[in-house]
Design an enzyme around this catalytic site. Structure first.
Site, PDB file in Angstrom:
ATOM      1  N   ARG A 127       7.966   2.544 -12.584  1.00 29.06           N
ATOM      2  CA  ARG A 127       7.590   1.731 -11.421  1.00 29.06           C
ATOM      3  C   ARG A 127       8.029   0.276 -11.634  1.00 29.06           C
ATOM      4  O   ARG A 127       7.924  -0.265 -12.739  1.00 29.06           O
ATOM      5  CB  ARG A 127       6.085   1.796 -11.162  1.00 29.06           C
ATOM      6  N   SER A 171       5.329  -5.521  -2.518  1.00 29.09           N
ATOM      7  CA  SER A 171       4.528  -6.676  -2.105  1.00 29.09           C
ATOM      8  C   SER A 171       3.474  -7.019  -3.148  1.00 29.09           C
ATOM      9  O   SER A 171       2.936  -8.133  -3.155  1.00 29.09           O
ATOM     10  CB  SER A 171       3.849  -6.390  -0.768  1.00 29.09           C
ATOM     11  N   GLU A 314       3.096   3.508   2.892  1.00 28.94           N
ATOM     12  CA  GLU A 314       2.214   4.537   2.345  1.00 28.94           C
ATOM     13  C   GLU A 314       1.927   5.653   3.341  1.00 28.94           C
ATOM     14  O   GLU A 314       1.467   6.733   2.966  1.00 28.94           O
ATOM     15  CB  GLU A 314       0.894   3.921   1.857  1.00 28.94           C
ATOM     16  N   HIS A 343       7.951   4.235  -5.707  1.00 25.03           N
ATOM     17  CA  HIS A 343       6.502   4.457  -5.678  1.00 25.03           C
ATOM     18  C   HIS A 343       6.109   5.477  -6.742  1.00 25.03           C
ATOM     19  O   HIS A 343       6.825   5.684  -7.712  1.00 25.03           O
ATOM     20  CB  HIS A 343       6.075   4.878  -4.268  1.00 25.03           C
ATOM     21  N   LYS A 413      -6.503  10.249  -7.094  1.00 22.00           N
ATOM     22  CA  LYS A 413      -6.021   8.868  -7.260  1.00 22.00           C
ATOM     23  C   LYS A 413      -6.697   7.943  -6.262  1.00 22.00           C
ATOM     24  O   LYS A 413      -7.072   6.815  -6.611  1.00 22.00           O
ATOM     25  CB  LYS A 413      -4.499   8.830  -7.089  1.00 22.00           C
TER      26      LYS A 413
END
Length: 438
Positions: A127, A171, A314, A343, A413
């Site tokens: 990531r 972001s 998302e 992601h 998660k």
């Protein structure tokens, strides 16, 4: 995946009618936890409605590693944050696969007087994080490494000032620096130098919550954020329902031609509520919002759509699932989400592989997907240890008998209750659909 059993995704030939309450927002919970920790010199903060999931528990554990006291205050979703920054020698923060832990806490660790190691799941090592670490180094922070695992060598303070970073990959680079910026000696000015920042509403959420904590933030100039130096106020935080996690359930109403109501939907939110409603309306759903709920009434047959998801990346897996089970032949275009390749997994490649694996037609583009709806067949939908991929598979399964989700537990998660909530939503529905894909 070894040791992981597949979850038979329920399908239904009849409309889904359900009313649900969605647990708290992960994005708000983890920002509130960080701000509460940074506010400990001013006092103890409390949080109500906090999400308890793997990501938020990783944040709680990481803050405890850094010396803060985070404890339940009556219920699991009510938290109290006190203590103070003071990691032990040799402290190690486990980021798991949580981008918020990975990107929000290195600036906090830089304010300590110890060296703190950061590591996480194997997938987390892919990531993006280098731009944030380079930004901290430009501010005078000593860091060993440019990706997981790395060490932050705290010296008790950070000078602050102006830093240029390229946040086009996430972001969270901007949010992570801003959250701690008020405690830098000279405050912080962030100048974004790359292409557009993805998921811009999450930056706006950070700005709003900083202001709620008494921090002065100037975001009037495009791609430039200034955080004035000063204390972060201790306060009470109330967490909204996680609107992104509501989307799979709302989608169930769309693909089944039913109606799903989400209680507690905020009238005004820093979450991308408006974008969610606009997307659902694009697929022909009737969206009704009141002061106390949002209801979506769907039509089982709907046409393709064209949507820019740059600010709400998302949502892409759920929206791709909606596109895959539209009226056969309907073409949908999902744009603005090239950043999803970094992601939890490469979500664009994963979605293409899984939709095509069930007989669908999905092609990757430079910045998204083109999906032509086609009759699907059963098979294994792989989750890639990605919670939103697993949820997307459940949406596809509603219209496609015989779909099995590999590792449904990965939804823990952000929503550990997902399998039970999905079953509760479908209680009383027929479990098979002999005409699915028709």
């Amino acid at each position: 995946m070894d040791g992981v059993s597949n979850w038979p995704a329920p399908s239904t030939p009849t409309p889904v009618h359900a009313t649900l309450t969605i647990p708290g927002s992960k994005s708000q919970t983890n920002r509130a936890l960080v701000l509460a920790a940074l506010a400990t010199p001013q006092g103890t903060s409390t949080i109500s409605g906090a999400l308890r999931s793997r990501d938020t528990d990783l944040m709680i554990g990481a803050l405890q590693t850094l010396g803060f006291d985070v404890e339940s205050a009556g219920t699991d979703s009510d938290l109290r944050v006190g203590g103070g920054l003071g990691p032990a020698a040799g402290a190690r923060v486990d980021c798991g696969l949580a981008g918020t832990v990975l990107r929000f806490l290195p600036p906090v660790a830089a304010l300590s007087t110890e060296t703190v190691e950061f590591d996480g799941d194997e997938q987390a090592r892919a990531r993006p994080i280098a731009p944030l670490l380079a930004g901290l180094q430009a501010l005078g922070v000593r860091i060993d490494g440019d990706g997981l695992p790395f060490r932050v060598r705290g010296e008790g303070s950070v000078a602050g000032g102006t830093v240029e970073i390229d946040a086009s990959a996430s972001s969270q680079f901007v949010s992570g620096l801003m959250l701690s910026g008020a405690l830098f000696r000279d405050g912080l000015t962030i100048v974004h130098t790359g292409e557009s920042v993805p998921s811009a509403p999450h930056v706006a959420m950070t700005v709003s919550m900083l202001r709620d904590a008494g921090v002065e933030v100037d975001d009037t100039k495009t791609n430039r954020w200034t955080v004035r130096p000063g204390p972060v106020a201790a306060r009470h935080w109330t967490i909204e329902p996680d609107l992104s996690n509501a989307v799979p359930f709302l989608s169930a109403g769309v693909v089944s031609g039913g109606a799903v109501r989400i209680t507690g939907w905020p009238a005004v939110s820093t979450q991308p509520a408006g974008a969610i409603m606009a997307i659902l309306e694009k697929v022909g759903a009737v969206v009704r919002q009141t002061e106390s709920y949002l209801e979506v009434q769907g039509t089982r047959q709907y046409q393709g759509f064209d949507v820019d998801l740059h600010d709400v990346g998302e949502l892409t897996p759920a929206v791709a699932a909606l596109a895959a089970v539209a009226t056969p032949g309907a073409v949908s275009r999902l744009r603005g989400v090239a950043h999803l390749r970094g992601h939890e997994t490469d979500r664009l490649a994963a979605l293409s592989a899984e939709i095509n694996g069930l007989g669908g037609q999905c092609e990757e583009t430079d910045d998204g997907l083109v999906i032509t709806a086609a009759p699907l067949h059963g098979g294994v939908w792989h989750s890639y240890a990605d919670h939103r991929m697993a949820m997307a598979g459940a949406i596809v399964g509603l219209r496609t008998p015989g779909v099995e989700i590999e590792d449904i537990a990965t939804t823990a998660k952000t929503l550990p209750e997902f399998p039970q909530m999905w079953a509760d939503m479908l209680a009383g529905q027929t479990a098979t659909d002999p005409e699915a894909g028709a």
